[in-house]
Design a protein around this motif. Sequence first.
Motif, PDB file in Angstrom:
ATOM      1  N   ASP A 114       0.803  -1.360  -0.061  1.00 23.57           N
ATOM      2  CA  ASP A 114       0.003  -0.072   0.004  1.00 23.57           C
ATOM      3  C   ASP A 114       0.779   1.194   0.098  1.00 23.57           C
ATOM      4  O   ASP A 114       0.336   2.359  -0.520  1.00 23.57           O
ATOM      5  N   MET A 115       2.061   1.215   0.670  1.00 20.78           N
ATOM      6  CA  MET A 115       2.727   2.290   0.860  1.00 20.78           C
ATOM      7  C   MET A 115       3.737   2.412  -0.210  1.00 20.78           C
ATOM      8  O   MET A 115       4.703   3.365  -0.524  1.00 20.78           O
ATOM      9  N   ALA A 116       3.675   1.410  -1.303  1.00 23.94           N
ATOM     10  CA  ALA A 116       4.813   1.330  -2.561  1.00 23.94           C
ATOM     11  C   ALA A 116       4.475   2.815  -3.470  1.00 23.94           C
ATOM     12  O   ALA A 116       3.514   2.621  -3.912  1.00 23.94           O
ATOM     13  N   VAL A 117       5.333   3.434  -3.697  1.00 22.67           N
ATOM     14  CA  VAL A 117       5.116   4.561  -4.603  1.00 22.67           C
ATOM     15  C   VAL A 117       6.526   4.671  -5.564  1.00 22.67           C
ATOM     16  O   VAL A 117       7.464   4.666  -5.087  1.00 22.67           O
ATOM     17  N   GLY A 118       6.187   4.600  -6.729  1.00 24.19           N
ATOM     18  CA  GLY A 118       7.213   4.739  -7.647  1.00 24.19           C
ATOM     19  C   GLY A 118       7.997   3.479  -8.044  1.00 24.19           C
ATOM     20  O   GLY A 118       9.067   3.544  -8.727  1.00 24.19           O
ATOM     21  N   PHE A 119       7.398   2.441  -7.539  1.00 25.53           N
ATOM     22  CA  PHE A 119       7.734   1.077  -7.901  1.00 25.53           C
ATOM     23  C   PHE A 119       7.804   0.950  -9.365  1.00 25.53           C
ATOM     24  O   PHE A 119       6.970   1.124 -10.044  1.00 25.53           O
ATOM     25  N   PRO A 120       8.967   0.388  -9.995  1.00 23.84           N
ATOM     26  CA  PRO A 120       8.677  -0.051 -11.517  1.00 23.84           C
ATOM     27  C   PRO A 120       7.732  -1.201 -11.630  1.00 23.84           C
ATOM     28  O   PRO A 120       7.365  -1.990 -10.716  1.00 23.84           O
ATOM     29  N   GLU A 121       7.143  -0.926 -12.675  1.00 25.92           N
ATOM     30  CA  GLU A 121       5.870  -1.964 -13.187  1.00 25.92           C
ATOM     31  C   GLU A 121       6.330  -3.453 -12.712  1.00 25.92           C
ATOM     32  O   GLU A 121       5.543  -4.204 -12.131  1.00 25.92           O
ATOM     33  N   GLU A 122       7.590  -3.802 -13.463  1.00 27.11           N
ATOM     34  CA  GLU A 122       8.137  -5.224 -13.182  1.00 27.11           C
ATOM     35  C   GLU A 122       8.264  -5.401 -11.803  1.00 27.11           C
ATOM     36  O   GLU A 122       7.820  -6.938 -11.529  1.00 27.11           O
ATOM     37  N   ALA A 123       8.645  -4.697 -10.941  1.00 22.18           N
ATOM     38  CA  ALA A 123       8.964  -4.960  -9.282  1.00 22.18           C
ATOM     39  C   ALA A 123       7.644  -5.091  -8.963  1.00 22.18           C
ATOM     40  O   ALA A 123       7.143  -6.067  -8.152  1.00 22.18           O
ATOM     41  N   MET A 124       6.573  -4.068  -9.139  1.00 26.61           N
ATOM     42  CA  MET A 124       5.244  -4.281  -8.669  1.00 26.61           C
ATOM     43  C   MET A 124       4.531  -5.608  -8.832  1.00 26.61           C
ATOM     44  O   MET A 124       3.824  -6.163  -8.299  1.00 26.61           O
ATOM     45  N   ALA A 125       4.867  -6.236 -10.503  1.00 24.60           N
ATOM     46  CA  ALA A 125       4.194  -7.371 -10.400  1.00 24.60           C
ATOM     47  C   ALA A 125       4.621  -8.615  -9.656  1.00 24.60           C
ATOM     48  O   ALA A 125       3.837  -9.532  -9.091  1.00 24.60           O
ATOM     49  N   VAL A 126       5.809  -8.333  -9.166  1.00 22.46           N
ATOM     50  CA  VAL A 126       6.405  -9.495  -8.185  1.00 22.46           C
ATOM     51  C   VAL A 126       5.916  -9.531  -6.953  1.00 22.46           C
ATOM     52  O   VAL A 126       5.444 -10.418  -6.352  1.00 22.46           O
ATOM     53  N   VAL A 127       5.989  -8.293  -6.409  1.00 16.09           N
ATOM     54  CA  VAL A 127       5.022  -7.910  -5.097  1.00 16.09           C
ATOM     55  C   VAL A 127       3.670  -8.485  -4.983  1.00 16.09           C
ATOM     56  O   VAL A 127       3.513  -9.152  -4.104  1.00 16.09           O
ATOM     57  N   LYS A 128       3.022  -8.084  -6.025  1.00 14.50           N
ATOM     58  CA  LYS A 128       1.681  -8.796  -6.180  1.00 14.50           C
ATOM     59  C   LYS A 128       1.636 -10.041  -6.203  1.00 14.50           C
ATOM     60  O   LYS A 128       0.644 -10.726  -5.676  1.00 14.50           O
ATOM     61  N   ALA A 129       2.478 -10.699  -7.005  1.00 11.14           N
ATOM     62  CA  ALA A 129       2.455 -12.061  -7.304  1.00 11.14           C
ATOM     63  C   ALA A 129       2.718 -12.821  -5.800  1.00 11.14           C
ATOM     64  O   ALA A 129       2.105 -13.838  -5.413  1.00 11.14           O
ATOM     65  N   HIS A 130       3.687 -12.233  -5.222  1.00  9.55           N
ATOM     66  CA  HIS A 130       3.869 -12.822  -4.001  1.00  9.55           C
ATOM     67  C   HIS A 130       2.754 -12.496  -2.976  1.00  9.55           C
ATOM     68  O   HIS A 130       2.323 -13.690  -2.011  1.00  9.55           O
ATOM     69  N   ALA A 131       1.963 -11.673  -2.877  1.00 11.02           N
ATOM     70  CA  ALA A 131       0.968 -11.215  -1.935  1.00 11.02           C
ATOM     71  C   ALA A 131      -0.375 -12.332  -2.308  1.00 11.02           C
ATOM     72  O   ALA A 131      -0.970 -12.665  -1.570  1.00 11.02           O
ATOM     73  N   HIS A 132      -0.399 -12.661  -3.815  1.00 16.40           N
ATOM     74  CA  HIS A 132      -1.324 -13.500  -4.087  1.00 16.40           C
ATOM     75  C   HIS A 132      -1.152 -14.920  -3.855  1.00 16.40           C
ATOM     76  O   HIS A 132      -2.249 -15.546  -3.430  1.00 16.40           O
ATOM     77  N   ALA A 133      -0.097 -15.246  -3.639  1.00 16.57           N
ATOM     78  CA  ALA A 133       0.617 -16.702  -3.273  1.00 16.57           C
ATOM     79  C   ALA A 133      -0.032 -16.930  -1.790  1.00 16.57           C
ATOM     80  O   ALA A 133      -0.548 -17.940  -1.508  1.00 16.57           O
ATOM     81  N   LEU A 134       0.436 -15.972  -1.019  1.00 19.27           N
ATOM     82  CA  LEU A 134      -0.100 -15.938   0.542  1.00 19.27           C
ATOM     83  C   LEU A 134      -1.516 -16.122   0.652  1.00 19.27           C
ATOM     84  O   LEU A 134      -2.055 -16.757   1.449  1.00 19.27           O
ATOM     85  N   ALA A 135      -2.356 -15.228   0.087  1.00 20.13           N
ATOM     86  CA  ALA A 135      -3.536 -15.350   0.177  1.00 20.13           C
ATOM     87  C   ALA A 135      -4.259 -16.515  -0.246  1.00 20.13           C
ATOM     88  O   ALA A 135      -5.301 -16.870   0.277  1.00 20.13           O
ATOM     89  N   GLY A 136      -3.708 -16.999  -1.179  1.00 18.28           N
ATOM     90  CA  GLY A 136      -4.209 -18.476  -1.723  1.00 18.28           C
ATOM     91  C   GLY A 136      -4.154 -19.403  -0.502  1.00 18.28           C
ATOM     92  O   GLY A 136      -4.621 -20.456  -0.314  1.00 18.28           O
TER      93      GLY A 136
END
Length: 209
Positions: A114-136
Amino acid sequence: MKIAVVAANGKAGQLIVKEAVERGLDVTAIVRSANKTVAQNVLVKDTFDLTADDLRGFDVVVDALGAWGPNASDIYKATEHLTAVLKGTDTRLIVVGGAGSLYVDDTHTKTVLDMAVGFPEEAMAVVKAHAHALAGLREVRDVKWTYVSPAAEFEADGARTGEYQIGGDQMLLNAEGKSVISYADYAIAVVDEAESGAHVQQRISVVSK
């Protein structure tokens, strides 16, 4: 104890293998290509081709798969595949996770993501993928999983100090007020969890002292 490390050729995977071998554990590196680890045993196979027969007999399977950019979804797809393969067994699954889903406030309303500002799109994709894995994983009841989040700063070439702090869903800070851990100290935490089985069906987080 028999441990399999999936995607063992990665930076985290190699260090987890090394830590486990040095403790005298029976380690199998699961890799897609030529083995780069110090594991005694090697299985050359793609993560998504692994079957129940491949993983039968292991006490612990470590999911160390990493991916980047357009392939970031492989992170949660690998976790989903491994939970499907291990469902209903006594084999524990330890997932090398991300820090983006850690809460940064005591009320647990804001995460690192939520606090991530200015992250490159590719890095953001990795962050979101990890969060998705945990939610699953949080929806899985028939697998003995543990999700291990590193600190916000995850240092591939950082020193092995042999020390770390362990927490839960909230981001921890070290004595210097930083959220940082080396891959080598993270590997210690993962193998400690493999040996203890202390946090089944939980997310834990680790930070340097």
